[in-house]
Write a protein that holds these residues in place. Sequence first.
Motif, mmCIF file in Angstrom:
data_model
loop_
_atom_site.group_PDB
_atom_site.id
_atom_site.type_symbol
_atom_site.label_atom_id
_atom_site.label_comp_id
_atom_site.label_asym_id
_atom_site.label_seq_id
_atom_site.Cartn_x
_atom_site.Cartn_y
_atom_site.Cartn_z
ATOM 1 N N ILE A 87 42.017 42.805 34.370
ATOM 2 C CA ILE A 87 40.666 42.858 34.933
ATOM 3 C C ILE A 87 39.842 43.970 34.300
ATOM 4 O O ILE A 87 38.646 43.804 34.058
ATOM 5 C CB ILE A 87 40.734 43.010 36.465
ATOM 6 C CG1 ILE A 87 41.302 41.733 37.097
ATOM 7 C CG2 ILE A 87 39.359 43.317 37.045
ATOM 8 C CD1 ILE A 87 41.566 41.851 38.586
ATOM 9 N N TYR A 88 40.467 45.135 34.006
ATOM 10 C CA TYR A 88 39.671 46.192 33.377
ATOM 11 C C TYR A 88 39.762 46.173 31.852
ATOM 12 O O TYR A 88 39.280 47.079 31.173
ATOM 13 C CB TYR A 88 39.980 47.580 33.956
ATOM 14 C CG TYR A 88 41.356 48.148 33.773
ATOM 15 C CD1 TYR A 88 41.777 48.669 32.557
ATOM 16 C CD2 TYR A 88 42.237 48.235 34.850
ATOM 17 C CE1 TYR A 88 43.027 49.240 32.400
ATOM 18 C CE2 TYR A 88 43.492 48.799 34.715
ATOM 19 C CZ TYR A 88 43.877 49.301 33.494
ATOM 20 O OH TYR A 88 45.134 49.860 33.346
ATOM 21 N N GLY A 89 40.334 45.116 31.297
ATOM 22 C CA GLY A 89 40.230 44.872 29.871
ATOM 23 C C GLY A 89 41.284 45.508 29.003
ATOM 24 O O GLY A 89 41.204 45.429 27.774
ATOM 25 N N TYR A 90 42.319 46.117 29.604
ATOM 26 C CA TYR A 90 43.374 46.745 28.802
ATOM 27 C C TYR A 90 44.236 45.684 28.122
ATOM 28 O O TYR A 90 44.632 45.833 26.973
ATOM 29 C CB TYR A 90 44.221 47.650 29.691
ATOM 30 C CG TYR A 90 45.296 48.410 28.950
ATOM 31 C CD1 TYR A 90 44.986 49.585 28.268
ATOM 32 C CD2 TYR A 90 46.615 47.964 28.935
ATOM 33 C CE1 TYR A 90 45.959 50.292 27.580
ATOM 34 C CE2 TYR A 90 47.593 48.659 28.257
ATOM 35 C CZ TYR A 90 47.266 49.819 27.580
ATOM 36 O OH TYR A 90 48.237 50.506 26.903
ATOM 37 N N ASN A 91 44.555 44.623 28.863
ATOM 38 C CA ASN A 91 45.299 43.494 28.310
ATOM 39 C C ASN A 91 44.466 42.229 28.411
ATOM 40 O O ASN A 91 43.685 42.066 29.361
ATOM 41 C CB ASN A 91 46.623 43.269 29.071
ATOM 42 C CG ASN A 91 47.640 44.351 28.794
ATOM 43 O OD1 ASN A 91 47.660 44.937 27.712
ATOM 44 N ND2 ASN A 91 48.494 44.633 29.758
ATOM 45 N N ARG A 92 44.636 41.336 27.456
ATOM 46 C CA ARG A 92 43.971 40.044 27.513
ATOM 47 C C ARG A 92 44.925 39.005 28.098
ATOM 48 O O ARG A 92 46.121 39.017 27.797
ATOM 49 C CB ARG A 92 43.530 39.597 26.125
ATOM 50 C CG ARG A 92 42.371 40.407 25.578
ATOM 51 C CD ARG A 92 41.736 39.718 24.393
ATOM 52 N NE ARG A 92 40.518 40.385 23.977
ATOM 53 C CZ ARG A 92 39.655 39.872 23.110
ATOM 54 N NH1 ARG A 92 39.913 38.697 22.553
ATOM 55 N NH2 ARG A 92 38.560 40.531 22.789
ATOM 56 N N PRO A 93 44.409 38.094 28.906
ATOM 57 C CA PRO A 93 45.278 37.052 29.462
ATOM 58 C C PRO A 93 45.926 36.224 28.353
ATOM 59 O O PRO A 93 45.303 35.935 27.325
ATOM 60 C CB PRO A 93 44.318 36.196 30.295
ATOM 61 C CG PRO A 93 43.143 37.063 30.569
ATOM 62 C CD PRO A 93 43.019 37.977 29.385
ATOM 63 N N LEU A 94 47.179 35.859 28.590
ATOM 64 C CA LEU A 94 47.852 34.942 27.665
ATOM 65 C C LEU A 94 47.231 33.561 27.781
ATOM 66 O O LEU A 94 47.116 32.821 26.809
ATOM 67 C CB LEU A 94 49.350 34.889 27.997
ATOM 68 C CG LEU A 94 50.277 34.241 26.974
ATOM 69 C CD1 LEU A 94 50.258 35.007 25.663
ATOM 70 C CD2 LEU A 94 51.696 34.175 27.525
ATOM 71 N N SER A 95 46.824 33.212 29.002
ATOM 72 C CA SER A 95 46.085 31.967 29.246
ATOM 73 C C SER A 95 45.110 32.218 30.387
ATOM 74 O O SER A 95 45.246 33.185 31.140
ATOM 75 C CB SER A 95 47.040 30.823 29.605
ATOM 76 O OG SER A 95 47.764 31.129 30.796
ATOM 77 N N GLY A 96 44.129 31.363 30.515
ATOM 78 C CA GLY A 96 43.121 31.530 31.542
ATOM 79 C C GLY A 96 42.006 32.464 31.097
ATOM 80 O O GLY A 96 41.924 32.854 29.926
ATOM 81 N N ASP A 97 41.144 32.834 32.027
ATOM 82 C CA ASP A 97 39.993 33.653 31.676
ATOM 83 C C ASP A 97 39.554 34.488 32.880
ATOM 84 O O ASP A 97 39.855 34.154 34.033
ATOM 85 C CB ASP A 97 38.830 32.761 31.226
ATOM 86 C CG ASP A 97 37.833 33.498 30.337
ATOM 87 O OD1 ASP A 97 38.042 34.698 30.071
ATOM 88 O OD2 ASP A 97 36.849 32.870 29.906
ATOM 89 N N ILE A 98 38.840 35.570 32.586
ATOM 90 C CA ILE A 98 38.265 36.448 33.601
ATOM 91 C C ILE A 98 36.780 36.578 33.309
ATOM 92 O O ILE A 98 36.391 36.942 32.187
ATOM 93 C CB ILE A 98 38.944 37.826 33.596
ATOM 94 C CG1 ILE A 98 40.432 37.678 33.953
ATOM 95 C CG2 ILE A 98 38.254 38.779 34.559
ATOM 96 C CD1 ILE A 98 41.230 38.963 33.829
#
Length: 259
Positions: A53-64
């Motif tokens: 949510i705070y952008g440190y990691n990107r989702p492997l799938s899906g979106d925010i």
Amino acid sequence: MTAAALEVRNVSWAPRKRDPLLLEDTSFTLKEGEVMGLVGPNGAGKTTLLRMIYGYNRPLSGDILLGGDSLRQMAPRAVARKVAAVLQEQPSDFALTVREVVALGRVPHRLGLSTPGKRDADVIDGALARLQLQHLTDRSLSTLSGGERQRVMVARALAQEPQLLVLDEPTNHLDIRHQLEVLQLIRDLDLTIVTSLHDLNLAADVCDRILVLKDGRPQGFGAPVDVLNDALVSDTFQVQAQREQLSLSQKPHLTFRLQ
């Protein structure tokens, strides 16, 4: 139609594509100004979700999406203008004063090598006052107690003027008085907030929505009175939970014992 303040769409995450998922198929939506409590046992995936949510990691799938805009499409500086995070891991060896640390919250709003202006100073002063840190402004961060450092980090996040505030166990290291002050601050802020909390009764008291995680999977999402029921809490935390309705409050209150 106004976009949701925060929308998490079927996100999953693992360190690498072939690794077991630490979080999977997680979705929820928050309106502007809502506070969501993230609860679950250790290893449930709470920190993993917060990091996305705070952008440190990107989702492997899906979106925010924040205000309808995908975090995937934003540059890091743009994300930092919209999302501020206060983490459990607090720096203790900064050779900076309290004011200098809080001033770091203004960095994403500056262009190039521009120096802080009057508005920056006013925002910093406001954040220091809100957390009652004026008497500590010239102290080095390394000389403060854990609770004082936590308050400084919350002030830095407020100086960032975010649309979304992420708090990872914000009451850790705080005595009872300052726990209550931080919780009151959460209630009073005109911000969309996602916070992880270990104390379910504190979460029920301060949050508009609750997301329960277990083993990286959502177990329930909704208003505290709907989600924090005996069966779900007992199964999630492997305890015997019993919900009581306190006479002076409409919020649920849970008691626990070992199964």
